[in-house]
Design a protein around this motif. Structure first.
Motif, PDB file in Angstrom:
ATOM      1  N   THR A  31       0.829  -1.208   0.000  1.00 16.90           N
ATOM      2  CA  THR A  31       0.000   0.000   0.000  1.00 16.90           C
ATOM      3  C   THR A  31       0.858   1.250   0.000  1.00 16.90           C
ATOM      4  O   THR A  31       0.594   2.217  -0.732  1.00 16.90           O
ATOM      5  N   ASP A  32       1.900   1.253   0.820  1.00 15.03           N
ATOM      6  CA  ASP A  32       2.811   2.392   0.883  1.00 15.03           C
ATOM      7  C   ASP A  32       3.442   2.650  -0.484  1.00 15.03           C
ATOM      8  O   ASP A  32       3.437   3.780  -0.998  1.00 15.03           O
ATOM      9  N   GLU A  33       3.980   1.601  -1.094  1.00 14.57           N
ATOM     10  CA  GLU A  33       4.619   1.756  -2.400  1.00 14.57           C
ATOM     11  C   GLU A  33       3.603   2.207  -3.456  1.00 14.57           C
ATOM     12  O   GLU A  33       3.900   3.053  -4.310  1.00 14.57           O
ATOM     13  N   TYR A  34       2.424   1.656  -3.409  1.00 12.11           N
ATOM     14  CA  TYR A  34       1.342   1.991  -4.345  1.00 12.11           C
ATOM     15  C   TYR A  34       0.992   3.477  -4.261  1.00 12.11           C
ATOM     16  O   TYR A  34       0.879   4.162  -5.294  1.00 12.11           O
ATOM     17  N   LEU A  35       0.860   4.001  -3.049  1.00 16.05           N
ATOM     18  CA  LEU A  35       0.486   5.403  -2.874  1.00 16.05           C
ATOM     19  C   LEU A  35       1.625   6.340  -3.262  1.00 16.05           C
ATOM     20  O   LEU A  35       1.390   7.431  -3.799  1.00 16.05           O
ATOM     21  N   VAL A  36       2.844   5.933  -2.986  1.00 10.82           N
ATOM     22  CA  VAL A  36       3.987   6.717  -3.449  1.00 10.82           C
ATOM     23  C   VAL A  36       3.944   6.855  -4.969  1.00 10.82           C
ATOM     24  O   VAL A  36       4.169   7.936  -5.530  1.00 10.82           O
ATOM     25  N   LEU A  37       3.632   5.768  -5.642  1.00  8.77           N
ATOM     26  CA  LEU A  37       3.585   5.788  -7.098  1.00  8.77           C
ATOM     27  C   LEU A  37       2.412   6.617  -7.624  1.00  8.77           C
ATOM     28  O   LEU A  37       2.562   7.344  -8.621  1.00  8.77           O
ATOM     29  N   LEU A  38       1.256   6.534  -6.977  1.00 11.98           N
ATOM     30  CA  LEU A  38       0.134   7.373  -7.405  1.00 11.98           C
ATOM     31  C   LEU A  38       0.523   8.845  -7.354  1.00 11.98           C
ATOM     32  O   LEU A  38       0.266   9.613  -8.299  1.00 11.98           O
ATOM     33  N   LYS A  39       1.149   9.247  -6.256  1.00  8.12           N
ATOM     34  CA  LYS A  39       1.533  10.650  -6.111  1.00  8.12           C
ATOM     35  C   LYS A  39       2.577  11.052  -7.151  1.00  8.12           C
ATOM     36  O   LYS A  39       2.526  12.164  -7.696  1.00  8.12           O
ATOM     37  N   ARG A  40       3.523  10.162  -7.430  1.00  4.47           N
ATOM     38  CA  ARG A  40       4.531  10.474  -8.449  1.00  4.47           C
ATOM     39  C   ARG A  40       3.896  10.587  -9.830  1.00  4.47           C
ATOM     40  O   ARG A  40       4.241  11.465 -10.627  1.00  4.47           O
ATOM     41  N   LEU A  41       2.956   9.700 -10.113  1.00  2.06           N
ATOM     42  CA  LEU A  41       2.288   9.727 -11.413  1.00  2.06           C
ATOM     43  C   LEU A  41       1.478  11.007 -11.594  1.00  2.06           C
ATOM     44  O   LEU A  41       1.406  11.556 -12.701  1.00  2.06           O
ATOM     45  N   TRP A  42       0.864  11.492 -10.523  1.00  2.00           N
ATOM     46  CA  TRP A  42       0.106  12.740 -10.610  1.00  2.00           C
ATOM     47  C   TRP A  42       1.017  13.965 -10.699  1.00  2.00           C
ATOM     48  O   TRP A  42       0.660  14.968 -11.291  1.00  2.00           O
ATOM     49  N   ALA A  43       2.205  13.862 -10.122  1.00  2.00           N
ATOM     50  CA  ALA A  43       3.098  15.022 -10.055  1.00  2.00           C
ATOM     51  C   ALA A  43       4.045  15.131 -11.244  1.00  2.00           C
ATOM     52  O   ALA A  43       4.352  16.233 -11.697  1.00  2.00           O
ATOM     53  N   ASN A  44       4.521  13.994 -11.746  1.00  2.00           N
ATOM     54  CA  ASN A  44       5.562  14.028 -12.783  1.00  2.00           C
ATOM     55  C   ASN A  44       5.013  14.388 -14.159  1.00  2.00           C
ATOM     56  O   ASN A  44       3.982  13.856 -14.585  1.00  2.00           O
ATOM     57  N   GLU A  45       5.726  15.247 -14.833  1.00  2.00           N
ATOM     58  CA  GLU A  45       5.360  15.626 -16.188  1.00  2.00           C
ATOM     59  C   GLU A  45       6.171  14.871 -17.230  1.00  2.00           C
ATOM     60  O   GLU A  45       5.920  14.998 -18.434  1.00  2.00           O
ATOM     61  N   ARG A  46       7.129  14.105 -16.760  1.00  2.00           N
ATOM     62  CA  ARG A  46       7.947  13.289 -17.661  1.00  2.00           C
ATOM     63  C   ARG A  46       7.903  11.830 -17.210  1.00  2.00           C
ATOM     64  O   ARG A  46       7.726  11.554 -16.018  1.00  2.00           O
ATOM     65  N   PRO A  47       8.066  10.901 -18.125  1.00  2.00           N
ATOM     66  CA  PRO A  47       8.059   9.479 -17.749  1.00  2.00           C
ATOM     67  C   PRO A  47       9.180   9.157 -16.773  1.00  2.00           C
ATOM     68  O   PRO A  47      10.248   9.776 -16.795  1.00  2.00           O
ATOM     69  N   PHE A  48       8.922   8.186 -15.898  1.00  2.00           N
ATOM     70  CA  PHE A  48       9.937   7.761 -14.940  1.00  2.00           C
ATOM     71  C   PHE A  48       9.909   6.241 -14.810  1.00  2.00           C
ATOM     72  O   PHE A  48       8.909   5.584 -15.119  1.00  2.00           O
ATOM     73  N   ASP A  49      11.011   5.701 -14.344  1.00  2.00           N
ATOM     74  CA  ASP A  49      11.119   4.272 -14.059  1.00  2.00           C
ATOM     75  C   ASP A  49      11.060   4.056 -12.551  1.00  2.00           C
ATOM     76  O   ASP A  49      11.448   4.916 -11.765  1.00  2.00           O
ATOM     77  N   HIS A  50      10.572   2.897 -12.164  1.00  2.00           N
ATOM     78  CA  HIS A  50      10.512   2.548 -10.736  1.00  2.00           C
ATOM     79  C   HIS A  50      10.731   1.050 -10.586  1.00  2.00           C
ATOM     80  O   HIS A  50      10.127   0.250 -11.301  1.00  2.00           O
ATOM     81  N   GLU A  51      11.574   0.681  -9.663  1.00  2.00           N
ATOM     82  CA  GLU A  51      11.805  -0.724  -9.355  1.00  2.00           C
ATOM     83  C   GLU A  51      11.695  -0.889  -7.849  1.00  2.00           C
ATOM     84  O   GLU A  51      12.534  -0.397  -7.084  1.00  2.00           O
ATOM     85  N   GLY A  52      10.623  -1.531  -7.390  1.00  2.00           N
ATOM     86  CA  GLY A  52      10.400  -1.696  -5.959  1.00  2.00           C
ATOM     87  C   GLY A  52      10.086  -3.123  -5.599  1.00  2.00           C
ATOM     88  O   GLY A  52      10.126  -4.029  -6.451  1.00  2.00           O
ATOM     89  N   ALA A  53       9.721  -3.325  -4.332  1.00  2.00           N
ATOM     90  CA  ALA A  53       9.438  -4.671  -3.858  1.00  2.00           C
ATOM     91  C   ALA A  53       8.185  -5.254  -4.502  1.00  2.00           C
ATOM     92  O   ALA A  53       8.069  -6.478  -4.660  1.00  2.00           O
ATOM     93  N   HIS A  54       7.235  -4.389  -4.861  1.00  2.00           N
ATOM     94  CA  HIS A  54       5.947  -4.872  -5.370  1.00  2.00           C
ATOM     95  C   HIS A  54       5.624  -4.396  -6.786  1.00  2.00           C
ATOM     96  O   HIS A  54       4.761  -4.983  -7.439  1.00  2.00           O
ATOM     97  N   TYR A  55       6.270  -3.336  -7.247  1.00  2.00           N
ATOM     98  CA  TYR A  55       5.946  -2.786  -8.561  1.00  2.00           C
ATOM     99  C   TYR A  55       7.211  -2.468  -9.352  1.00  2.00           C
ATOM    100  O   TYR A  55       8.210  -1.995  -8.788  1.00  2.00           O
ATOM    101  N   SER A  56       7.122  -2.712 -10.649  1.00  2.00           N
ATOM    102  CA  SER A  56       8.190  -2.360 -11.570  1.00  2.00           C
ATOM    103  C   SER A  56       7.561  -1.585 -12.724  1.00  2.00           C
ATOM    104  O   SER A  56       6.717  -2.114 -13.452  1.00  2.00           O
ATOM    105  N   LEU A  57       7.947  -0.322 -12.869  1.00  2.00           N
ATOM    106  CA  LEU A  57       7.378   0.542 -13.890  1.00  2.00           C
ATOM    107  C   LEU A  57       8.474   1.043 -14.819  1.00  2.00           C
ATOM    108  O   LEU A  57       9.567   1.402 -14.354  1.00  2.00           O
TER     109      LEU A  57
END
Length: 324
Positions: A121-147
């Protein structure tokens, strides 16, 4: 102090034994409930699905489309959608409704233990906030999600993020809520227990610099009649709702109880048990409006006092003394 009232609607469709089971009947029932809540000043309605299913967004869209000012708090299980899909879906609903969406996040413990579910849940919410804030594509590699090259095509309406509501009493749940929640959902409890939980959450929020950014809601179950004896007789016939603090009495007595909780720092009440439009209207007119007038009058009187008398007045003048 702005006090909000949210109606927790347990059933959005007619019961089978009433004969109302068609899609048209379901739409009429949902629309009537939402319009009744909006008409008497409820701030939002809660889609309280404990599983936080993905199809809750469809009901949220319907309710937002059929009202003008009413907000919708939509239960959503972290992990049921991919972060980018969820971020775009929520932002689109928020845009189309003019900023009336709130997401009530539940951990969605689908095969995960408690700690792992909240870590996701923590990682998921961090990603939601980043997706709403970022204007450029980003990569993410975490314990539960890989974007890879993640980017949301939609942004929330006029704000950095869609407001998030979280709850839970475990140490892990409190830590995650303190980090992310705009609204912390308190459990049913006594005033003393509620005060302790608020202090605990605020202490955790202070580590993130969020003490002033997190509000508190309390679930309540009003049982109201013309006099206290009738109200208690009515309450004795109802099944106990362990998920809400029960307030029994006349409309004025219930309003007094709510004012007491406001003094603890509660800024939202989630009202259980109002399953019919006429019940929503009566509560909004006879209880919610009284609480709001009382608080507004108290604050107005405090502002009018000389600054050197203000603190003494706030301490000496209990809110309930101003209830009418």
């Amino acid at each position: 102090m702005h006090i909000e009232f949210t109606s927790r609607i347990e059933r959005w469709t007619p019961a089978a034994d009433t004969g109302g089971t068609t899609e048209a009947d379901a739409q009429v029932q949902a629309r009537r409930l939402a319009l009744a809540a909006e008409s008497v000043g409820f701030d939002r309605v809660l889609i309280a699905d404990p599983k936080g299913g993905a199809d809750n967004s469809q009901l949220a869209s319907f309710l937002l489309h059929n009202t003008l000012q009413l907000g919708v708090a939509m239960s959503h299980a972290a992990g049921i959608l991919a972060p980018q899909v969820a971020a775009e879906q929520f932002a689109t609903l928020d845009q189309l409704s003019g900023g009336r969406l709130m997401v009530r996040v539940v951990p969605g413990e689908d095969g995960l233990d408690h700690e792992a579910a909240f870590a996701r849940t923590d990682e998921y919410l961090v990603l939601l906030k980043r997706l709403w804030a970022n204007e450029r594509p980003f990569d993410h590699e975490g314990a539960h999600y890989s974007l890879k090259s993640a980017l949301s095509a939609a942004r929330p309406f006029g704000r950095a993020q869609v407001p998030l509501a979280l709850g839970g009493l475990s140490g892990t749940a409190v830590k995650v809520a303190a980090k992310h929640a705009d609204l912390f959902e308190l459990p049913a409890a006594t005033a003393a227990e509620t005060r302790q939980t608020i202090a605990r959450v605020r202490a955790a929020a202070s580590t993130h610099g969020r003490v002033d950014k997190i509000r508190f809601s309390l679930p309540i179950r009003p049982v109201i009649a013309d006099n206290r004896a009738e109200a208690w007789a009515k309450a004795d016939k109802l099944a106990q709702d362990n998920n809400a603090t029960r307030l029994v009495g006349t409309p004025e007595q219930v309003a007094l109880g709510l004012v007491d909780y406001c003094e603890l720092g509660i800024s939202e009440f989630v009202v259980h048990g109002l399953g019919q439009p006429q019940e929503l209207v009566a509560f909004g007119r006879d209880v919610a409006a009284v609480v709001r007038r009382s608080l507004a009058r108290h604050e107005a009187q405090a502002v009018e006092m000389p600054k050197h008398d203000l603190w003494d007045a706030l301490v000496a003048l209990p809110l309930r003394a101003k209830l009418s």
